[in-house]
Motif scaffolding. Structure first.
Motif, PDB file in Angstrom:
ATOM      1  N   GLU A 195       0.693  -1.225   0.116  1.00  0.00           N
ATOM      2  CA  GLU A 195      -0.011  -0.242  -0.038  1.00  0.00           C
ATOM      3  C   GLU A 195       0.861   1.085   0.063  1.00  0.00           C
ATOM      4  O   GLU A 195       0.408   2.282  -0.829  1.00  0.00           O
ATOM      5  CB  GLU A 195      -1.057  -0.011   1.260  1.00  0.00           C
ATOM      6  CG  GLU A 195      -2.029  -0.982   1.136  1.00  0.00           C
ATOM      7  CD  GLU A 195      -3.231  -0.886   0.062  1.00  0.00           C
ATOM      8  OE1 GLU A 195      -3.616   0.417   0.123  1.00  0.00           O
ATOM      9  OE2 GLU A 195      -3.272  -1.812  -0.883  1.00  0.00           O
ATOM     10  N   VAL A 196       1.950   1.203   0.678  1.00  0.00           N
ATOM     11  CA  VAL A 196       2.762   2.217   0.551  1.00  0.00           C
ATOM     12  C   VAL A 196       3.309   2.495  -0.464  1.00  0.00           C
ATOM     13  O   VAL A 196       3.731   3.649  -1.078  1.00  0.00           O
ATOM     14  CB  VAL A 196       3.795   2.374   1.864  1.00  0.00           C
ATOM     15  CG1 VAL A 196       5.007   3.267   1.669  1.00  0.00           C
ATOM     16  CG2 VAL A 196       3.538   2.054   3.014  1.00  0.00           C
ATOM     17  N   MET A 197       3.979   1.516  -1.366  1.00  0.00           N
ATOM     18  CA  MET A 197       4.282   1.382  -2.548  1.00  0.00           C
ATOM     19  C   MET A 197       3.375   2.205  -3.472  1.00  0.00           C
ATOM     20  O   MET A 197       3.952   3.048  -4.357  1.00  0.00           O
ATOM     21  CB  MET A 197       4.956   0.316  -3.117  1.00  0.00           C
ATOM     22  CG  MET A 197       5.478   0.244  -4.287  1.00  0.00           C
ATOM     23  SD  MET A 197       4.246   0.043  -5.815  1.00  0.00           S
ATOM     24  CE  MET A 197       3.625  -1.735  -5.581  1.00  0.00           C
ATOM     25  N   LYS A 198       2.202   1.836  -3.458  1.00  0.00           N
ATOM     26  CA  LYS A 198       1.133   2.623  -4.445  1.00  0.00           C
ATOM     27  C   LYS A 198       1.056   4.014  -4.175  1.00  0.00           C
ATOM     28  O   LYS A 198       0.960   4.866  -4.995  1.00  0.00           O
ATOM     29  CB  LYS A 198      -0.284   1.815  -3.769  1.00  0.00           C
ATOM     30  CG  LYS A 198      -0.400   0.512  -4.504  1.00  0.00           C
ATOM     31  CD  LYS A 198      -1.548   0.020  -4.013  1.00  0.00           C
ATOM     32  CE  LYS A 198      -1.748  -1.493  -4.312  1.00  0.00           C
ATOM     33  NZ  LYS A 198      -3.068  -2.204  -3.932  1.00  0.00           N
ATOM     34  N   VAL A 199       1.019   4.408  -2.853  1.00  0.00           N
ATOM     35  CA  VAL A 199       1.313   5.811  -2.571  1.00  0.00           C
ATOM     36  C   VAL A 199       2.255   6.606  -2.976  1.00  0.00           C
ATOM     37  O   VAL A 199       2.128   7.735  -3.671  1.00  0.00           O
ATOM     38  CB  VAL A 199       0.993   5.990  -0.980  1.00  0.00           C
ATOM     39  CG1 VAL A 199       1.310   7.437  -0.467  1.00  0.00           C
ATOM     40  CG2 VAL A 199      -0.400   5.597  -0.193  1.00  0.00           C
ATOM     41  N   LEU A 200       3.412   6.069  -2.945  1.00  0.00           N
ATOM     42  CA  LEU A 200       4.625   6.549  -3.463  1.00  0.00           C
ATOM     43  C   LEU A 200       4.770   6.905  -4.974  1.00  0.00           C
ATOM     44  O   LEU A 200       4.955   7.839  -5.628  1.00  0.00           O
ATOM     45  CB  LEU A 200       5.886   6.072  -3.178  1.00  0.00           C
ATOM     46  CG  LEU A 200       6.280   5.645  -1.482  1.00  0.00           C
ATOM     47  CD1 LEU A 200       7.695   5.053  -1.638  1.00  0.00           C
ATOM     48  CD2 LEU A 200       6.283   7.214  -0.941  1.00  0.00           C
ATOM     49  N   GLN A 201       4.122   5.659  -5.763  1.00  0.00           N
ATOM     50  CA  GLN A 201       4.000   5.847  -6.956  1.00  0.00           C
ATOM     51  C   GLN A 201       2.933   6.937  -7.577  1.00  0.00           C
ATOM     52  O   GLN A 201       3.331   7.505  -8.484  1.00  0.00           O
ATOM     53  CB  GLN A 201       3.605   4.691  -7.793  1.00  0.00           C
ATOM     54  CG  GLN A 201       4.617   3.506  -7.642  1.00  0.00           C
ATOM     55  CD  GLN A 201       4.522   2.085  -8.136  1.00  0.00           C
ATOM     56  OE1 GLN A 201       3.376   1.717  -7.886  1.00  0.00           O
ATOM     57  NE2 GLN A 201       5.282   1.735  -9.232  1.00  0.00           N
ATOM     58  N   LYS A 202       1.928   6.996  -6.765  1.00  0.00           N
ATOM     59  CA  LYS A 202       0.699   8.152  -7.141  1.00  0.00           C
ATOM     60  C   LYS A 202       1.492   9.591  -6.929  1.00  0.00           C
ATOM     61  O   LYS A 202       1.093  10.231  -7.600  1.00  0.00           O
ATOM     62  CB  LYS A 202      -0.403   7.924  -6.373  1.00  0.00           C
ATOM     63  CG  LYS A 202      -1.216   6.622  -6.694  1.00  0.00           C
ATOM     64  CD  LYS A 202      -2.299   6.794  -5.651  1.00  0.00           C
ATOM     65  CE  LYS A 202      -3.122   5.279  -6.172  1.00  0.00           C
ATOM     66  NZ  LYS A 202      -4.448   5.109  -5.224  1.00  0.00           N
ATOM     67  N   LYS A 203       2.437   9.598  -6.079  1.00  0.00           N
ATOM     68  CA  LYS A 203       3.016  11.013  -5.911  1.00  0.00           C
ATOM     69  C   LYS A 203       4.206  11.079  -6.945  1.00  0.00           C
ATOM     70  O   LYS A 203       4.882  12.274  -6.918  1.00  0.00           O
ATOM     71  CB  LYS A 203       3.758  11.085  -4.596  1.00  0.00           C
ATOM     72  CG  LYS A 203       2.873  10.790  -3.321  1.00  0.00           C
ATOM     73  CD  LYS A 203       1.858  12.237  -3.313  1.00  0.00           C
ATOM     74  CE  LYS A 203       0.793  12.276  -2.111  1.00  0.00           C
ATOM     75  NZ  LYS A 203       0.024  13.312  -2.143  1.00  0.00           N
ATOM     76  N   GLY A 204       4.378  10.196  -7.869  1.00  0.00           N
ATOM     77  CA  GLY A 204       5.455  10.434  -8.754  1.00  0.00           C
ATOM     78  C   GLY A 204       6.802   9.617  -8.460  1.00  0.00           C
ATOM     79  O   GLY A 204       7.729   9.922  -9.250  1.00  0.00           O
ATOM     80  N   VAL A 205       6.889   9.162  -7.334  1.00  0.00           N
ATOM     81  CA  VAL A 205       8.017   8.585  -7.123  1.00  0.00           C
ATOM     82  C   VAL A 205       8.566   7.272  -7.868  1.00  0.00           C
ATOM     83  O   VAL A 205       7.586   6.592  -8.150  1.00  0.00           O
ATOM     84  CB  VAL A 205       8.061   8.045  -5.513  1.00  0.00           C
ATOM     85  CG1 VAL A 205       9.411   7.091  -5.093  1.00  0.00           C
ATOM     86  CG2 VAL A 205       7.983   9.263  -4.516  1.00  0.00           C
ATOM     87  N   THR A 206       9.666   7.219  -8.377  1.00  0.00           N
ATOM     88  CA  THR A 206      10.239   6.184  -9.384  1.00  0.00           C
ATOM     89  C   THR A 206      11.415   5.391  -8.825  1.00  0.00           C
ATOM     90  O   THR A 206      11.407   4.373  -9.352  1.00  0.00           O
ATOM     91  CB  THR A 206      10.531   6.884 -10.602  1.00  0.00           C
ATOM     92  OG1 THR A 206      11.562   7.491 -10.306  1.00  0.00           O
ATOM     93  CG2 THR A 206       9.465   7.383 -11.253  1.00  0.00           C
ATOM     94  N   SER A 207      11.897   5.854  -7.389  1.00  0.00           N
ATOM     95  CA  SER A 207      12.943   5.025  -7.107  1.00  0.00           C
ATOM     96  C   SER A 207      13.131   5.079  -5.374  1.00  0.00           C
ATOM     97  O   SER A 207      12.923   6.294  -4.942  1.00  0.00           O
ATOM     98  CB  SER A 207      14.461   5.593  -7.593  1.00  0.00           C
ATOM     99  OG  SER A 207      15.405   5.151  -6.802  1.00  0.00           O
ATOM    100  N   ALA A 208      12.853   3.959  -4.872  1.00  0.00           N
ATOM    101  CA  ALA A 208      12.663   3.913  -3.270  1.00  0.00           C
ATOM    102  C   ALA A 208      12.742   2.769  -2.606  1.00  0.00           C
ATOM    103  O   ALA A 208      12.844   1.619  -3.141  1.00  0.00           O
ATOM    104  CB  ALA A 208      11.068   4.648  -2.957  1.00  0.00           C
ATOM    105  N   ILE A 209      12.898   2.892  -1.332  1.00  0.00           N
ATOM    106  CA  ILE A 209      13.287   1.461  -0.544  1.00  0.00           C
ATOM    107  C   ILE A 209      12.191   1.782   0.512  1.00  0.00           C
ATOM    108  O   ILE A 209      12.260   2.599   1.189  1.00  0.00           O
ATOM    109  CB  ILE A 209      14.488   1.245   0.166  1.00  0.00           C
ATOM    110  CG1 ILE A 209      15.675   1.283  -0.968  1.00  0.00           C
ATOM    111  CG2 ILE A 209      14.804  -0.021   0.980  1.00  0.00           C
ATOM    112  CD1 ILE A 209      17.135   1.523  -0.331  1.00  0.00           C
ATOM    113  N   ILE A 210      11.434   0.675   0.898  1.00  0.00           N
ATOM    114  CA  ILE A 210      10.277   0.489   1.926  1.00  0.00           C
ATOM    115  C   ILE A 210      10.879  -0.677   2.558  1.00  0.00           C
ATOM    116  O   ILE A 210      10.885  -1.708   2.418  1.00  0.00           O
ATOM    117  CB  ILE A 210       8.993   0.339   1.307  1.00  0.00           C
ATOM    118  CG1 ILE A 210       8.647   1.637   0.334  1.00  0.00           C
ATOM    119  CG2 ILE A 210       7.917   0.232   2.431  1.00  0.00           C
ATOM    120  CD1 ILE A 210       7.177   1.119  -0.378  1.00  0.00           C
TER     121      ILE A 210
END
Length: 363
Positions: A195-210
């Motif tokens: 769910e966090v990954m979906k939130v980040l992608q909706k915000k335009g994030v393309t590179s992250a570690i959760i």
């Protein structure tokens, strides 16, 4: 069944999720999230939530709002799913066990359905109704203790995922027997990570570690080389962060279940927090840990406990027959077994006493 190659692993990463887009409507247009440049210096934060250390690292510039939104999503879902907090949606389902169905939010309904799915496909080696047993042992809490055998025997009939009834139209969950209890702790972190990954992608994030307490999701390419991250595999006999080996991966999750962090010691015997739904006692086998690599953290969480409970041979064979899933098994004798999709990717470090080993499968 032939396995699909290339599944992934633990501790670092990123995803290049870029979508251009407008709606098909001629009346209005929906703008894509604003993508920002990638940097090797992440915007990050670490908070203690769900009883564990949670870290989000975003490698896109100017994404403080996305970071905040990610942690808000963790807090929101943690409050809805905990069995240790009155007023949560899971607590309400448990309070009305054997009495009436409980209507829940769409997200919690999906989580419960996912937990039921992994209970079913694992034939109950993971069981979402393990609550009557976990609440008895309380491993991981200050009041943890070994219960009487008679008490375990009395509660064991309450553990049966088949006694959970769903109504998709009304979006309700019903536990057939009084005193039944859902405990989604075995897969909540995985679901929340997705769910966090979906939130980040909706915000335009393309590179992250959760990283939710060692439950890792890596999104995109490494900002240092625009390719795979090097993902470390946790040494179950050492402090968090010490690795026995590594994998090159991206856009994947790595979820570990093991006996090395949460346990109860009674005399000279150590009891893991990983419960066997068939016996009501912590699992006892030759494994230190199992790490599942998959596309979704929900899958990793749902399967890691189930696979650990099966032991090395049965667990290995089980994963070999799953599509889109790989695993790394570490035994108490410091032997490391990797499923077929990882054998040309996993690199074992040579200075830690572990040895790669092979196992015969039923294929």
């Amino acid at each position: 069944m032939t396995k699909q190659p290339n599944k992934f692993m633990l501790v670092i990463a990123v995803l290049l999720a870029c979508f251009s887009l407008t709606s098909c409507s001629t009346q209005s247009k929906t703008s894509a999230p604003t993508k920002t440049p990638v940097t090797t210096t992440p915007t990050s934060d670490t908070q203690f939530l769900m009883g564990t250390v949670c870290t989000i690292k975003i490698y896109n510039k100017h994404q403080q709002k996305a970071l905040k939104a990610g942690f808000n999503r963790i807090k929101e879902l943690a409050a809805q799913t905990t069995v240790n907090q009155k007023g949560s949606e899971i607590d309400k389902i448990n309070r009305y066990a054997g009495i009436k169905p409980v209507k829940v939010t769409p997200t919690i309904y999906r989580m419960c359905k996912d937990a039921y799915h992994y209970s079913k496909i694992s034939a109950g080696t993971f069981d979402l109704t393990i609550g009557p047993i976990t609440s008895l042992w309380r491993i991981g809490f200050p009041d943890a203790h070994k219960p009487k055998a008679s008490t375990i025997k009395k509660r064991l009939p309450l553990v049966n995922y088949r006694n959970v009834v769903f109504n998709d139209q009304k979006r309700t969950v019903f536990l057939k027997k009084k005193k039944m209890m859902l405990d989604l702790g075995g897969m909540a972190k995985g679901f929340i990570s997705d769910e966090v990954m979906k939130v980040l992608q909706k915000k335009g994030v393309t590179s992250a570690i959760i990283d939710l307490g060692g439950n890792i999701y890596v999104l995109g390419n490494s900002p240092t080389n625009n390719s795979n991250w090097t993902v470390g595999i946790q040494d179950p006999s050492a402090a968090r962060g010490d690795a026995i080996g590594s994998l090159p991966e991206k856009n994947a999750t790595a979820v570990t279940s093991g006996i090395y962090e949460r346990y109860l010691k009674v005399g000279n015997k150590i009891y893991s927090h990983l419960m066997d739904p068939q016996t009501g006692y912590p699992c006892q086998n030759n494994l230190l840990s199992v790490t599942i690599i998959a596309k979704r953290s929900t899958t990793g969480d749902g399967l890691s406990t189930a696979v650990y409970n099966r032991g090395l041979k049965k667990g290995y064979d089980y994963v070999e027959h799953l599509s889109g899933v790989e695993a790394i098994f570490i035994t108490k004798k410091k032997k490391v077994y990797v499923t077929s999709g990882l054998k040309h990717k996993f690199k074992l470090f040579t200075d830690n006493g572990y040895q790669l080993a092979k196992i015969k499968t039923s294929n």
